[in-house]
Design an enzyme around this catalytic site. Structure first.
Site, PDB file in Angstrom:
ATOM      1  N   LYS A 196       0.904  -1.347  -0.055  1.00  0.00           N
ATOM      2  CA  LYS A 196       0.037  -0.117   0.116  1.00  0.00           C
ATOM      3  C   LYS A 196       0.918   1.059   0.077  1.00  0.00           C
ATOM      4  CE  LYS A 196      -1.627   2.336   3.681  1.00  0.00           C
ATOM      5  NZ  LYS A 196      -2.546   2.639   4.717  1.00  0.00           N
ATOM      6  N   ASP A 224      -6.690   1.008   0.987  1.00  0.00           N
ATOM      7  CA  ASP A 224      -6.719   1.365   2.328  1.00  0.00           C
ATOM      8  C   ASP A 224      -7.840   0.812   2.806  1.00  0.00           C
ATOM      9  OD1 ASP A 224      -8.428   3.188   1.380  1.00  0.00           O
ATOM     10  OD2 ASP A 224      -7.288   4.853   2.298  1.00  0.00           O
TER      11      ASP A 224
END
Length: 336
Positions: free
Chosen positions: A203, A221
């Site tokens: 991420k 997320d």
């Protein structure tokens, strides 16, 4: 005069015993003064239980009838083909692009190192809190070399407002030393290099690649994962599986901006606990419509940030951002 002969004593005793026995039976059968008969009390209790059971049964029947009525009013959604889902997903992306033409990463940064550090700090806190914290941090540690050399306790104090500051300080010291020793003090522009740095996962790497190097990436997320499932793009909970599923729906050139648009929508409209369905521009395209508030006026009150007339998360937002900048962190109160 003729005299009636007296009854024998034995007969008298027998009569007395019978009378006593009758009195005892009568006494047992008669209820005490002011008391209801035992049988009547038990009957009343049974009747009360029966009435309660009937009331509960009626309530259950009413609920069942209501559910059946609701099911009739809301026809079951037909299974969606892969082609139809992809078309709907891409239309959602176009609608979000019109709604958020100014979508951007909501972390303040001026170079790849600052973005990398800010993204690491954003775990388990808000971007706003990170943006309020990093000005002091980068004033002390503007480069990887500076951050690698700073006293750990000093670093912990600088990033304390973001929470989990000890673990985050350890990651920042480690990644700064790695950048200094293995990459000449520069943030690498390849995912396989970035994920070798302490505290950096896919991420964080995708955030840096997409926004500092222009390399397309999908940032999964909590907001992105939630909306991807609500939109029917995936059923996966694992972030990497979500990333793979969504990557198969959209062209690579859209990945970075798609991430910003979906995250923007998740923060402003499609909240976790109470989505503002009645104020959602893509409601007709959403399979999860109705999970939140559908009344337009009530839903409008749930909107956040610029859509709700509130400040954004960046202290220095892009020039085209239509909302207000976030306020800096209040100075600590002076000791009395």
């Amino acid at each position: 005069m003729n005299e009636t002969p007296e009854k024998p004593a034995a007969a008298k005793k027998a009569v007395t015993k019978k009378a006593t026995a009758k009195k005892a039976v009568a006494k047992k059968a008669a209820p005490a003064a002011g008391q209801a008969p035992a049988r009547t009390t038990a009957a009343k209790k049974t009747a009360a239980k029966t009435a309660t059971a009937k009331t509960a049964a009626k309530k259950t029947a009413t609920k069942t009838a209501a559910k059946k009525t609701a099911a009739k009013k809301t026809p079951a959604r037909k299974p969606e083909s892969r082609v139809a889902m992809v078309r709907r997903a891409r239309r959602i992306n176009r609608e979000l692009a019109e709604l958020y033409p100014y979508a951007h990463p909501e972390l303040d940064f001026t170079n790849p190192f600052e973005l990398l550090v800010a993204t690491v700090l954003s775990a388990q806190t808000t971007d706003l809190r990170v943006n309020q914290t990093t000005p002091r941090l980068f004033a002390v540690c503007p480069t990887p070399e500076d951050m690698a050399a700073v006293d750990p306790e000093r670093l912990e104090e600088l990033i304390r407002p973001t929470g989990f500051f000890r673990a985050k300080a350890k990651s920042l010291l480690g990644l700064s030393a790695a950048l200094r020793d293995r990459f000449g003090g520069e943030v690498p522009g390849r995912l396989e290099d970035l994920v070798t740095l302490p505290g950096v996962g896919r991420k964080t790497a995708n955030v840096v690649l997409g926004n500092a190097f222009g390399v397309p990436g999908i940032t999964v997320d909590t907001h992105f994962g939630r909306l991807a499932r609500r939109f029917g793009w995936t059923t996966a909970e694992d972030a990497e599986k979500v990333e793979a599923d969504v990557a198969g729906i959209f062209p690579k050139s859209e990945w970075t901006m798609l991430s910003h648009r979906v995250v923007f929508h998740g923060r402003r409209v499609c909240h976790s606990r109470k989505p503002a369905c009645g104020a959602c521009a893509i409601a007709p395209l959403c399979p999860a419509y109705g999970e939140g508030e559908t009344d337009p006026e009530k839903a409008k009150k749930l909107l956040k940030y610029e859509l709700g007339g509130q400040p954004g998360q960046r202290l220095k937002p892009p020039a085209d951002y239509p909302g207000q900048p976030a306020p800096p962190m209040a100075p600590p109160a002076a000791a009395s």
